[in-house]
Enzyme design. Structure first.
Site, PDB file in Angstrom:
ATOM      1  N   GLU A 398       0.842  -1.201   0.000  1.00  0.00           N
ATOM      2  CA  GLU A 398       0.000   0.000   0.000  1.00  0.00           C
ATOM      3  C   GLU A 398       0.878   1.251   0.000  1.00  0.00           C
ATOM      4  O   GLU A 398       1.998   1.223   0.517  1.00  0.00           O
ATOM      5  CB  GLU A 398      -0.865   0.027   1.272  1.00  0.00           C
ATOM      6  N   ASP A 399       0.361   2.336  -0.569  1.00  0.00           N
ATOM      7  CA  ASP A 399       1.069   3.604  -0.498  1.00  0.00           C
ATOM      8  C   ASP A 399       0.922   4.218   0.893  1.00  0.00           C
ATOM      9  O   ASP A 399       1.886   4.566   1.544  1.00  0.00           O
ATOM     10  CB  ASP A 399       0.569   4.578  -1.586  1.00  0.00           C
ATOM     11  N   ASP A 402      -4.615   5.118   6.003  1.00  0.00           N
ATOM     12  CA  ASP A 402      -5.135   6.287   6.700  1.00  0.00           C
ATOM     13  C   ASP A 402      -6.184   5.798   7.705  1.00  0.00           C
ATOM     14  O   ASP A 402      -5.848   5.354   8.793  1.00  0.00           O
ATOM     15  CB  ASP A 402      -5.727   7.180   5.602  1.00  0.00           C
ATOM     16  N   PHE A 451      -2.353  15.928   4.956  1.00  0.00           N
ATOM     17  CA  PHE A 451      -2.630  15.348   3.645  1.00  0.00           C
ATOM     18  C   PHE A 451      -1.353  15.410   2.806  1.00  0.00           C
ATOM     19  O   PHE A 451      -0.845  16.486   2.525  1.00  0.00           O
ATOM     20  CB  PHE A 451      -3.769  16.096   2.944  1.00  0.00           C
ATOM     21  N   ARG A 464       1.465  13.262  -8.566  1.00  0.00           N
ATOM     22  CA  ARG A 464       2.007  11.899  -8.457  1.00  0.00           C
ATOM     23  C   ARG A 464       3.483  11.856  -8.859  1.00  0.00           C
ATOM     24  O   ARG A 464       4.246  11.045  -8.370  1.00  0.00           O
ATOM     25  CB  ARG A 464       1.251  10.940  -9.381  1.00  0.00           C
TER      26      ARG A 464
END
Ligand code: 5GP
Length: 473
Positions: A398-399, A402, A451, A464
């Site tokens: 996973e990046d 959260d 964020f 990105r």
């Protein structure tokens, strides 16, 4: 006409007027409850609907019962007179003693004696129920049961009408705002939300987010007395949401500082008085970040505009990814490993990670819908695995984790395919914001509650291609 027939006729006259009025759902249903109560000379009435998972009942309207009783806690569909949901009309002589009463203490406090319950059916399927309560013991007669069954049938048709109207209104709004930028979840032309009376639009938006990830929720199911004076409750707290699967209460707050302080105080007091209760305060910036995640904010004009601060440099990231690759290669030595990534955020991390691994690996990707893509009102697999993972060792990559809702959904999906083992590796872990506590085996960096973008992570498709990870302004 005798007195009883007169009463019934009057009740149905009132019900017909109420359901044909422009009242909001809660008022309409509560109005039907009031007429039914008077029609049967009872003390109170509730109308409850099954939640989508069909495990709990949401009260959508009531009459004659105290707030404290209505918010006594989550109503379990099976434990609390499950026979009504199986289609039976149930008459109970003594609710205080009946084994099917889920909250007998509260029934005593409310001085409830007898109960009559009837299922609400739509197209042959039970979707909820209506219950009538008395404060003196009563044996319900067949004509009284018929009366309540008729009320339940009227409610079924009324609810269908409400749902259709909600749907048409949403379609209409979305046609009007097609050219406008979507600014919130509720702008999305989705399936209507359950007929709740949310106190604030952000609560409805939050409910949509939970629905999307198929996380079960109940709205305001329980009130907690915080202070009493001579046995009288002087301060009470009703958290906005309860997530039964993870046994967590959530309270959302808006931007007003005075409200935040007051809610903080209440949450602290609740924790002191009820140490077994799990509760979290989710403030406005928290859920704005959740919304930002789905692109409901305007991104900057060029590659770097909008980046307020660098969080992790390219060098830091590369160094950590190498270490992770080394550790994973060691752990999986001699075993066949399939690394599964979720598109698109994981792109950079997955590629650097596999390039640094010293054992052979197979890679595969999945794509799942996000709320802004609005494929349906629940998360969907847009691209499934190409590889068979049964009896294989799988590492989910996973990046960022959260709230944990995406990971939880994907892990449930993957484990159903019976892999030999299933572990998780994430580059970033925003642990402070976790709602669903999923176990993570390998973590690159723990990040603060900000964020972040870059190194594959985007906002509305941008950023990105930054080699570093930064925090949005
Ligand atoms: P969760 O379901 O754990 O709340 O969110 C996981 C997904 O949300 C991630 O895979 C990622 O796509 C997105 N996400 C969560 N936090 C951030 C963030 O800070 N920045 C970006 N760009 N995406 C995030």
């Amino acid at each position: 006409m005798d007195e009883k027939e007169n009463r019934y006729a009057l009740a149905f006259k009132q019900i017909a007027r109420i359901i044909n009025s422009p009242l909001p759902v809660k008022k309409m249903v509560s109005g039907v409850c009031a007429s039914a109560t008077r029609g049967l000379q009872a003390a109170g009435c509730t109308v409850m609907l099954l939640n989508p998972q069909k495990e709990y009942l949401d009260i959508i309207g009531a009459y004659g019962l105290s707030d404290m009783y209505l918010r006594k806690g989550p109503i379990n569909a099976r434990k609390s007179y499950g026979d009504i949901l199986e289609g039976a009309t149930v008459a109970v002589d003594d609710v205080q003693l009946d084994k099917r009463t889920q909250y007998p203490e509260q029934a005593v406090k409310e001085n409830l004696k007898s109960l009559l319950g009837a299922p609400i059916r739509q197209k042959g399927e039970v979707i909820g129920e209506v219950r009538l309560y008395t404060r003196v013991k009563r044996r319900f007669k067949p004509h009284e049961k018929d009366f309540l069954v008729t009320v339940a049938n009227i409610l079924a048709v009324t609810l269908e009408k409400i749902e259709l109207n909600q749907y048409l209104n949403k379609q209409h709004e979305s046609n009007i705002s097609q050219q406008k930028k979507l600014t919130s979840f509720s702008d999305l032309p989705m399936r209507p939300i359950r007929p709740m009376n949310f106190g604030h639009p952000s609560e409805e938006e939050f409910a949509r987010l939970l629905d999307f990830y198929q996380v079960e929720w109940l709205y305001e199911p329980r009130s907690f007395p915080l202070s009493t004076d001579n046995g009288r409750i002087t301060e009470m707290f009703t958290p906005d949401f309860y997530l039964p699967e993870i046994n967590l209460f959530l309270e959302l707050t808006t931007a007003r500082q005075s409200l935040i302080t007051e809610k903080n105080h209440k949450v602290r007091k609740l924790k002191e008085l009820y140490p077994d209760i799990n509760i979290r305060l989710l403030n406005k910036s928290d859920y704005l970040k959740l919304f930002a995640k789905y692109g409901f904010i305007t991104p900057g004009e060029n590659k770097m505009t909008g980046i307020g601060r660098l969080l992790l440099s390219k060098t830091q990231i590369q160094r950590r990814v190498k270490l992770l690759a080394k550790q994973i290669s060691r752990d999986y030595q001699g075993r066949e490993l399939i690394m599964v990534g979720i598109l698109k955020g994981v792109l950079c991390f997955m590629s650097d990670l596999m390039l640094n691994m010293s054992i052979p690996v197979v890679i595969d990707f999945m794509a799942i819908s996000t709320l802004d893509q609005q494929v349906d009102s629940a998360v969907q697999i847009l691209k499934d695995l190409d590889t068979e993972i049964g009896n294989k060792h799988v590492l989910m990559v996973e990046d960022i984790v959260d709230t944990g809702m995406t990971l939880n959904y994907v892990l449930n999906y993957l484990s159903a395919r019976n892999p030999a083992s299933l572990k998780v590796c994430t580059l970033l872990d925003k642990r402070v914001r976790r709602l669903i506590d999923v176990h993570i085996d390998y973590v690159g960096f723990e990040v603060p509650d900000e964020f972040v973008v870059g190194y594959g992570l985007d906002v509305a498709g941008k950023y990105r291609n930054l080699p570093d990870i930064g925090i949005l302004e």
